[in-house]
Structures are given as structure tokens and as C-alpha cells.
Design a protein around this motif. Structure first.
Motif, PDB file in Angstrom:
ATOM      1  N   ILE A  25       0.750  -1.344  -0.010  1.00 49.29           N
ATOM      2  CA  ILE A  25      -0.139  -0.144  -0.318  1.00 49.29           C
ATOM      3  C   ILE A  25       0.880   1.491  -0.656  1.00 49.29           C
ATOM      4  O   ILE A  25       0.695   2.084  -0.720  1.00 49.29           O
ATOM      5  CB  ILE A  25      -1.351   0.004   1.413  1.00 49.29           C
ATOM      6  CG1 ILE A  25      -0.170  -0.068   2.763  1.00 49.29           C
ATOM      7  CG2 ILE A  25      -2.121  -1.199   0.949  1.00 49.29           C
ATOM      8  CD1 ILE A  25      -1.302  -0.418   3.506  1.00 49.29           C
ATOM      9  N   PHE A  29       1.065   4.010  -3.232  1.00 45.58           N
ATOM     10  CA  PHE A  29       0.302   5.361  -2.919  1.00 45.58           C
ATOM     11  C   PHE A  29       1.344   6.258  -3.177  1.00 45.58           C
ATOM     12  O   PHE A  29       2.036   7.554  -4.032  1.00 45.58           O
ATOM     13  CB  PHE A  29       0.185   5.460  -1.139  1.00 45.58           C
ATOM     14  CG  PHE A  29      -0.151   7.154  -0.871  1.00 45.58           C
ATOM     15  CD1 PHE A  29      -1.109   7.750  -1.393  1.00 45.58           C
ATOM     16  CD2 PHE A  29       1.193   7.627   0.481  1.00 45.58           C
ATOM     17  CE1 PHE A  29      -1.505   8.838  -1.489  1.00 45.58           C
ATOM     18  CE2 PHE A  29       0.305   8.765   0.736  1.00 45.58           C
ATOM     19  CZ  PHE A  29      -0.613   9.421  -0.321  1.00 45.58           C
ATOM     20  N   THR A 197      -5.410   4.727  -6.460  1.00 45.91           N
ATOM     21  CA  THR A 197      -4.999   4.661  -5.495  1.00 45.91           C
ATOM     22  C   THR A 197      -5.166   6.394  -5.137  1.00 45.91           C
ATOM     23  O   THR A 197      -5.142   6.936  -3.407  1.00 45.91           O
ATOM     24  CB  THR A 197      -4.529   3.974  -4.941  1.00 45.91           C
ATOM     25  OG1 THR A 197      -4.545   2.392  -5.526  1.00 45.91           O
ATOM     26  CG2 THR A 197      -3.770   3.894  -3.330  1.00 45.91           C
ATOM     27  N   PHE A 372      -6.172   1.476  -1.972  1.00 48.02           N
ATOM     28  CA  PHE A 372      -5.173   0.638  -1.001  1.00 48.02           C
ATOM     29  C   PHE A 372      -6.456  -1.094  -0.670  1.00 48.02           C
ATOM     30  O   PHE A 372      -5.957  -1.719  -0.914  1.00 48.02           O
ATOM     31  CB  PHE A 372      -5.393   1.152   0.122  1.00 48.02           C
ATOM     32  CG  PHE A 372      -4.372   2.602   0.394  1.00 48.02           C
ATOM     33  CD1 PHE A 372      -3.233   2.742  -0.230  1.00 48.02           C
ATOM     34  CD2 PHE A 372      -5.366   3.957   1.193  1.00 48.02           C
ATOM     35  CE1 PHE A 372      -2.782   3.709  -0.212  1.00 48.02           C
ATOM     36  CE2 PHE A 372      -5.152   4.996   0.584  1.00 48.02           C
ATOM     37  CZ  PHE A 372      -2.991   5.221   0.591  1.00 48.02           C
ATOM     38  N   THR A 428       1.225   6.588   9.712  1.00 46.11           N
ATOM     39  CA  THR A 428      -0.086   6.675   9.011  1.00 46.11           C
ATOM     40  C   THR A 428      -0.879   7.516   9.953  1.00 46.11           C
ATOM     41  O   THR A 428      -1.830   8.572   9.906  1.00 46.11           O
ATOM     42  CB  THR A 428      -1.197   5.291   9.289  1.00 46.11           C
ATOM     43  OG1 THR A 428      -0.564   4.771   8.098  1.00 46.11           O
ATOM     44  CG2 THR A 428      -2.277   5.656   8.551  1.00 46.11           C
TER      45      THR A 428
END
Length: 470
Positions: A25, A29, A197, A372, A428
Motif C-alpha cells: 500500500i 501510494f 489510489t 488501497f 499513518t
């Protein structure tokens, strides 16, 4: 003691699946954001509109965090080739090893070499030289995807090698190894997935701030650009996915059987199963809901084309059908939702209501994580559908694992789960904090954390954190 633990092979597979799901992921990104940054800076150079440079400074901070987490999560996977998959490394190393080394030499060094200039050189080098650095980072992310997907495509559709007397795969043609039959389709499909994404995340951030301030120029610009990307690239991804599926049918027909839930053959045309409950033990799709002949039309462009099922394949060569069946539907379902969101945004734009429809903005916000999820679902479809092989048709997964005891694998898996959730949850959360503040005029650029206090230049903690955390 080992009787208390699942099978060692299953634990090794789950550990790799867990780490790769986390890892993929972040590169997906960062590939998209790097290209987005190049577009923003290019538009600023062409138009001199300050909003583009403000958005560049806004997103480059987020890119730095995502890039760092992608590098850290990728390192762990490399070690697993030696700890959990040493037989695979020994047998496939002569092919896979150089390709992964090329990724480091041509991609990672390019990214790392210019990343500092891109992050901190806005006022230290000329605008054109800075744009060269931004382009170099974006190109580096492309090369990274190129080499990693070349490795994976060779494992899916291997060619260009021979097997020596000790069972190793020996390169015969590097061009054939790199450009396998599935590689172009896989590369295009993955790159577009990365762009979608990123577009969904950018659109979600723009929607979040537009719901609070309809007149924020930065939020309006990022939301508009994200919706244009969905409108243009979403349908292209549908076509690319269809072409990739036809290629998979030619080279990995068993994977298609699992994706479609075709336990049985269909001599007079196969249905397209929308839903159902795959029963691996019974070898049937229970409670199936399908459209007659549509599967043959999509896969062979003929309503009555015969389609073989898993009943023509030895059961020990079946992939785990329930996993592949549902992950494929998650990916495709989200893909069509992306196309639908793009179409909705286009209609709203035509009627002059792109920024003033709360329902559209809330939908875009909810769709933020969809890219994602779709990327992970697509990766599961690709990797689980290849089973029971690591190198399709040549090396079984059961013959690829290291002779590591199940308790040791269980302990390392638990450690990975705890550490990954702690570290990457913090990263995150930090990215979400950066996204949480509205884009502003004269957005501050990121600055390295220089220990000025040691030189007597930092007045104290009241000065606040660096610009990277604002």
C-alpha cells in the motif's frame, strides 16, 4: 510442542502475506504521489499559479512519510527470502537476485539521490533544477515498479531460463526473463492502480476540506484534479484489467477458473457468476447467482465458447478458490465504484456543482481508502491464484520453504504483527494529521530537523516543531 501450532508452511505463507499486504500500500501510494508532485510543479512552472506550488509543498511532506514507511516495510520482505524461503532463494536466486539488484541500483538510488533535493531544495536550487529532481524521484518510483513487477511476472509466467543439474533456474535470455508474456499487462494494471489510489486519497482530502470551507482554493484544485483523474483513468483501468484477464486465461487458465468460480466445465458457454459460496471440499459453487453465457462472452468474446473448469485439473493443483473468488470480486467491485464516482463528478462539473454537493463530497471522502483495498485485493488474487506454485508450473510452494519449525515461525509472526501495527499505525496517524490541516496560501515547505540547540542557535521548545509536522 509443534502440535499446538498450525503447519509451518502455512505460517510462512501467512507471514509473507501479512508483510507484503502492509508493504504494497505504501509503494502504490508513493508511485502515484510522486507523479502528482511532478504534475503540480510542472503546472506551477508553466502557469506561475501559486496554488500549484502550495499543493506541492502540502503533498511532498505526506510523500516523505509514505516513502519512508515503504522502504522500511520492504526491507523485512527481503530478509524473509533467506529465513523462510531459502529453498526458493537457492533455486530461483540466479534469476530473481539480479532483477531485485537492478531495482536497487536503478530505482532506489535514483529516488534516494534526488529525494533530499526535492524535499528541502525549493529555495536552495533553481526552479528548473528542482523540477529535474522531482522528475527523477517520479521516474525512480516507476523503475522500482518495473523491476519488482518483472520479478513477479517471471514467477507467474516464467521463460528465458533452463534448469541445471542441481535444480537451479539458470538465465538463458534476460530479455525473455524481463519481458514475459504477462509483464506488460501487469505493469500497466499496477501503475494505473497506483494513480487511482492516489487520486482517491487526494480527492478524499479535498472533499474533507471542502465540506468545511467551499472557497478553499487549494482544496478545490486538488479535488478537481483528482476527479479528472478518475474520469480519465478509471475506464482505462477497466480496459487494462480486461486485457490482463485475457492474458491470464491464455497463460494461467487455472487462476481464471478460480476467479470465476468455474468448478465445472461449460461446453456450451460459461455463465458470469456474480455471487456464490465456493465449496473447496465439495468442488462446487453453492447458491450461485450468474448471468448465462456472459462469462464466455467476456473471456472469449463468444456467447457459446466452451470454458474448461477445475474438474479438468488435478485437485492438488487447485488454488484456494474461495480466497481468489472473493478477492477478485472486491477488486472489480471497487473498480466500478471508482468509475461511477468519476462519472458522478463529471456530471456535477457540467452542471457547475462539483464543489457544492455534500453527498458527492461525502462519497469521495468514504472512497478515500478504496484504492488501497483494491490494490491488496488484486495482489491477493494474483498471488493466491498462482498457488500451489511459487514459480508457476515449475516450483511448488511446498518445496520452496525453509526447514524452520512452526513455533519459531509463530513467534516471529506475532512479533511482526505487533511491531507493524505499532510502527505503521503511528506513521499513518502522522500522515492523517498532515492531511487534516487545510491547504493554505504560501504553504511552508518541509525542513530537516537540524539540532540547532547544540550550536546555541535554538531558543527552546516554544519555537515549535519543524515545518514537516505542521
Amino acid at each position: 510442542m509443534s502440535s499446538f501450532f498450525p503447519d509451518a508452511l502455512l505460517l510462512a505463507r501467512f507471514q509473507f502475506a501479512f508483510t507484503v499486504a502492509f508493504h504494497i500500500i505504501f509503494p502504490a501510494f508513493s508511485i502515484g504521489v510522486a507523479s502528482y508532485l511532478a504534475v503540480l510543479e510542472g503546472l506551477w512552472l508553466l502557469t506561475k499559479r501559486q496554488v500549484y506550488m502550495d499543493l506541492f509543498k502540502y503533498w511532498v511532506k505526506i510523500f516523505a512519510i509514505a516513502f519512508g514507511m515503504g522502504v522500511v516495510s520492504g526491507l523485512v520482505m527481503s530478509y524473509q527470502f533467506g529465513t523462510n524461503w531459502s529453498v526458493f532463494s537457492d533455486k530461483a536466486g540466479p534469476v530473481v537476485g539480479p532483477l531485485m539488484a537492478y531495482e536497487v541500483l536503478s530505482a532506489f538510488f535514483l529516488e534516494a539521490g534526488f529525494l533530499g533535493v526535492m524535499l528541502f531544495g525549493t529555495t536552495k536550487v533553481g526552479p528548473r533544477l528542482h523540477y529535474v529532481a522531482t522528475l527523477a524521484v517520479a521516474i525512480g518510483t516507476f523503475f522500482s515498479a518495473f523491476w519488482i513487477l518483472a520479478v513477479n511476472s517471471w514467477m507467474q509466467t516464467p521463460q528465458g531460463f533452463s534448469i541445471n543439474e542441481v535444480g537451479q533456474f539458470v538465465p538463458e535470455s534476460w530479455l525473455a526473463i524481463i519481458f514475459t508474456p504477462s509483464f506488460p499487462y501487469r505493469l500497466v494494471h499496477m501503475l494505473i492502480a497506483a494513480y487511482l489510489t492516489t487520486a482517491l486519497v487526494v480527492g478524499a482530502v479535498g472533499a474533507w476540506h471542502l465540506l468545511r470551507d467551499h472557497d478553499n482554493v487549494g482544496a478545490r484544485t486538488m479535488f478537481s484534479m483528482a476527479m479528472w483523474m478518475l474520469v480519465i483513468v478509471g475506464p482505462i483501468q477497466v480496459l487494462a484489467g480486461d486485457a490482463h484477464g485475457l492474458n491470464t486465461l491464455e497463460h494461467q487458465p487455472v487462476k481464471i477458473m478460480a476467479m470465476e468460480g468455474h468448478y465445472e466445465s461449460h461446453p456450451d458457454g460459461a455463465p458470469l457468476y456474480l455471487f456464490g459460496l465456493p465449496d473447496q471440499q465439495a468442488g462446487e459453487l453453492k447458491y450461485a447467482l450468474g448471468i448465462p453465457h456472459l462469462g464466455s462472452l467476456i473471456l472469449k468474446h463468444d456467447l457459446n465458447a466452451p470454458m474448461e473448469g477445475l474438474d479438468t485439473v488435478p485437485r492438488e493443483l487447485w488454488p484456494p478458490v474461495p480466497v481468489v473468488f472473493w478477492s477478485f470480486r472486491v477488486m472489480v467491485g471497487l473498480g466500478f465504484l471508482m468509475v461511477g464516482l468519476g462519472a458522478w463528478a463529471l456530471l456535477s462539473r457540467l452542471f457547475g456543482k462539483l464543489y457544492s454537493q455534500p453527498l458527492l463530497l461525502r462519497t469521495a471522502l468514504l472512497m478515500g481508502p478504496a484504492g488501497f483495498i483494491a490494490v491488496v485485493a488484486g495482489w491477493i488474487t494474483t498471488e493466491v491464484g498462482r498457488q500451489p506454485y511459487t514459480v508457476y508450473g515449475h516450483l511448488l510452494t511446498a518445496d520452496s520453504a525453509s526447514p524452520v519449525a512452526a513455533p519459531a515461525l509463530a513467534a516471529s509472526l506475532i512479533a511482526f504483527v505487533l511491531i507493524y501495527f505499532a510502527v505503521f499505525a503511528a506513521g499513518t496517524f502522522y500522515m492523517l494529521r498532515l492531511m487534516g490541516h487545510a491547504p493554505q496560501t504560501d504553504e511552508p515547505e518541509p525542513s530537516p530537523a537540524v539540532p540547532k540547540r547544540a550550536a546555541g542557535l535554538m531558543p527552546g521548545p516554544a519555537e515549535g516543531p519543524s515545518n514537516l509536522s505542521r
